[in-house]
Design a protein around this motif. Structure first.
Motif, PDB file in Angstrom:
ATOM      1  N   LEU A 152       0.737  -1.149   0.262  1.00  0.00           N
ATOM      2  CA  LEU A 152       0.175  -0.339   0.176  1.00  0.00           C
ATOM      3  C   LEU A 152       0.696   0.968   0.014  1.00  0.00           C
ATOM      4  O   LEU A 152       0.667   2.056  -0.742  1.00  0.00           O
ATOM      5  N   MET A 153       1.527   1.265   0.863  1.00  0.00           N
ATOM      6  CA  MET A 153       3.147   2.181   1.267  1.00  0.00           C
ATOM      7  C   MET A 153       3.479   2.231  -0.152  1.00  0.00           C
ATOM      8  O   MET A 153       4.380   3.442  -0.761  1.00  0.00           O
ATOM      9  N   SER A 154       3.795   1.565  -0.709  1.00  0.00           N
ATOM     10  CA  SER A 154       5.339   1.872  -2.025  1.00  0.00           C
ATOM     11  C   SER A 154       4.046   2.376  -2.994  1.00  0.00           C
ATOM     12  O   SER A 154       5.000   2.861  -3.716  1.00  0.00           O
ATOM     13  N   VAL A 155       3.215   2.619  -3.880  1.00  0.00           N
ATOM     14  CA  VAL A 155       2.309   2.816  -4.377  1.00  0.00           C
ATOM     15  C   VAL A 155       2.248   3.988  -3.960  1.00  0.00           C
ATOM     16  O   VAL A 155       2.277   4.676  -5.000  1.00  0.00           O
ATOM     17  N   LEU A 156       1.359   4.155  -3.129  1.00  0.00           N
ATOM     18  CA  LEU A 156       1.338   5.553  -2.316  1.00  0.00           C
ATOM     19  C   LEU A 156       2.374   6.877  -2.992  1.00  0.00           C
ATOM     20  O   LEU A 156       3.076   7.657  -3.445  1.00  0.00           O
ATOM     21  N   TYR A 157       3.299   5.764  -2.383  1.00  0.00           N
ATOM     22  CA  TYR A 157       4.903   6.331  -2.617  1.00  0.00           C
ATOM     23  C   TYR A 157       5.923   6.790  -3.860  1.00  0.00           C
ATOM     24  O   TYR A 157       5.046   8.179  -4.513  1.00  0.00           O
ATOM     25  N   LYS A 158       5.007   6.086  -4.932  1.00  0.00           N
ATOM     26  CA  LYS A 158       5.101   5.834  -6.233  1.00  0.00           C
ATOM     27  C   LYS A 158       4.170   7.172  -7.049  1.00  0.00           C
ATOM     28  O   LYS A 158       5.013   7.956  -7.523  1.00  0.00           O
ATOM     29  N   LEU A 159       3.340   7.161  -6.083  1.00  0.00           N
ATOM     30  CA  LEU A 159       2.263   8.250  -6.269  1.00  0.00           C
ATOM     31  C   LEU A 159       2.270   9.506  -6.034  1.00  0.00           C
ATOM     32  O   LEU A 159       2.312  10.680  -7.195  1.00  0.00           O
ATOM     33  N   GLN A 188       3.397  -2.315  -7.478  1.00  0.00           N
ATOM     34  CA  GLN A 188       4.136  -2.563  -6.083  1.00  0.00           C
ATOM     35  C   GLN A 188       3.246  -3.246  -5.312  1.00  0.00           C
ATOM     36  O   GLN A 188       3.474  -3.532  -3.927  1.00  0.00           O
ATOM     37  N   LEU A 189       1.458  -3.655  -5.129  1.00  0.00           N
ATOM     38  CA  LEU A 189       0.810  -3.909  -5.120  1.00  0.00           C
ATOM     39  C   LEU A 189       0.744  -5.459  -5.633  1.00  0.00           C
ATOM     40  O   LEU A 189      -0.525  -5.406  -6.054  1.00  0.00           O
ATOM     41  N   SER A 190       2.076  -6.481  -5.833  1.00  0.00           N
ATOM     42  CA  SER A 190       1.647  -7.943  -7.023  1.00  0.00           C
ATOM     43  C   SER A 190       1.939  -9.121  -5.341  1.00  0.00           C
ATOM     44  O   SER A 190       2.866  -8.634  -5.012  1.00  0.00           O
ATOM     45  N   LEU A 191       1.974  -9.822  -6.189  1.00  0.00           N
ATOM     46  CA  LEU A 191       2.540 -11.587  -6.149  1.00  0.00           C
ATOM     47  C   LEU A 191       4.210 -11.540  -6.048  1.00  0.00           C
ATOM     48  O   LEU A 191       4.416 -12.235  -5.577  1.00  0.00           O
ATOM     49  N   LYS A 192       4.697 -10.831  -6.648  1.00  0.00           N
ATOM     50  CA  LYS A 192       6.026 -10.277  -6.326  1.00  0.00           C
ATOM     51  C   LYS A 192       6.507  -9.996  -5.224  1.00  0.00           C
ATOM     52  O   LYS A 192       7.592 -10.247  -4.871  1.00  0.00           O
ATOM     53  N   VAL A 235      -1.281 -10.978  -1.918  1.00  0.00           N
ATOM     54  CA  VAL A 235      -2.460 -12.146  -2.534  1.00  0.00           C
ATOM     55  C   VAL A 235      -4.145 -10.745  -2.416  1.00  0.00           C
ATOM     56  O   VAL A 235      -4.342 -11.118  -0.987  1.00  0.00           O
ATOM     57  N   LYS A 236      -4.315 -10.849  -3.452  1.00  0.00           N
ATOM     58  CA  LYS A 236      -5.570  -9.777  -3.712  1.00  0.00           C
ATOM     59  C   LYS A 236      -6.573 -10.709  -3.339  1.00  0.00           C
ATOM     60  O   LYS A 236      -7.601 -10.274  -3.639  1.00  0.00           O
TER      61      LYS A 236
END
Length: 237
Positions: free
Chosen positions: A145-152, A165-169, A173-174
């Motif tokens: 969550l925070m990594s997506v926000l950091y990127k945005l 950043q919000l992925s299975l990598k 798990v969604k």
């Protein structure tokens, strides 16, 4: 018949005293066994997401020192919040010894983020000292969550790049209640559907003017109830 004690009746956790051998040993047990630190011994879920930012799972004191010495980390963002348990006390002590600023910024993996938390994240990314590392327990969901926000918010990259950043990598798990995070970001994407990426409404403008946190949560839970309960299968909390 064994009578189970409800969470409401449980006694508050008393913090171990790190100044005593017994307290330090107890804190270590809470880190290794109570917080599943033994599973993280060989796998830190460490990833560099920009020249100045890293993400990982809960670091041991040894890892804190390693991050300071090898990565030059100056700030650690603890996304789990403060705690009286050993994993937190040992991390805090290790950061103090390594000259790292520990920032406690609690977010949640099974709820939609509040507007206040989203604006606070922007301020956080703009004010901390870098290089920095953010972590939750597993480095998958809250860190995602925070990594997506950091990127945005910090790097201002296109949505399609940030959402990776919000992925299975990263072990996210969604198909469980953590999918609420995906639903939150997807709502933003749906709002901008059909627009050229350059014309998307700025993320925080959308948060301020259009984001209905409770509605996103309600819509997700309605659909979630129709599917396979992955959280129960995986025995996730």
């Amino acid at each position: 018949m064994v009578k189970l004690r409800s969470k409401k009746n449980r006694k508050p956790h008393v913090a171990p005293d790190l100044s005593t051998p017994q307290g330090r040993a107890r804190a270590r047990r809470e880190l290794v066994w109570g917080d599943h630190g033994f599973l993280r011994k060989m796998f830190s879920n460490l990833h560099q997401i920009s020249p100045e930012m890293w993400r990982a799972n809960q670091p041991s004191p040894k890892k804190v020192v390693e991050y300071a010495e090898t990565l030059g980390i100056r700030t650690i963002l603890n996304l789990r919040g403060t705690s009286t348990k050993g994993y937190y006390l040992l991390e805090k002590e290790a950061c103090e010894k390594a000259g790292i600023t520990l920032v406690d910024f609690q977010v949640f993996s099974r709820d939609t983020p509040t507007k206040e938390a989203l604006f606070a994240a922007k301020e956080l990314f703009d004010t901390i000292e870098y290089p920095a590392l953010m972590h939750c327990k597993s480095g998958a969901d809250r860190a995602g969550l925070m990594s997506v926000l950091y990127k945005l918010l910090r790097e201002q990259v296109p949505y399609e790049e940030a959402i990776e950043q919000l992925s299975l990598k990263y072990l996210h798990v969604k198909h469980g209640k953590t999918g609420m995070l995906d639903a939150f970001f997807q709502t933003y994407a749906d709002y901008n559907a059909g627009r050229d990426p350059a014309d998307w409404k700025p993320f925080l403008d959308w948060v301020e003017e259009d984001y209905d946190r409770l509605q996103v949560k309600e819509d997700f839970l309605r659909e979630f109830g129709k599917g396979v309960q992955v959280d129960k299968i995986l025995r996730r909390e």
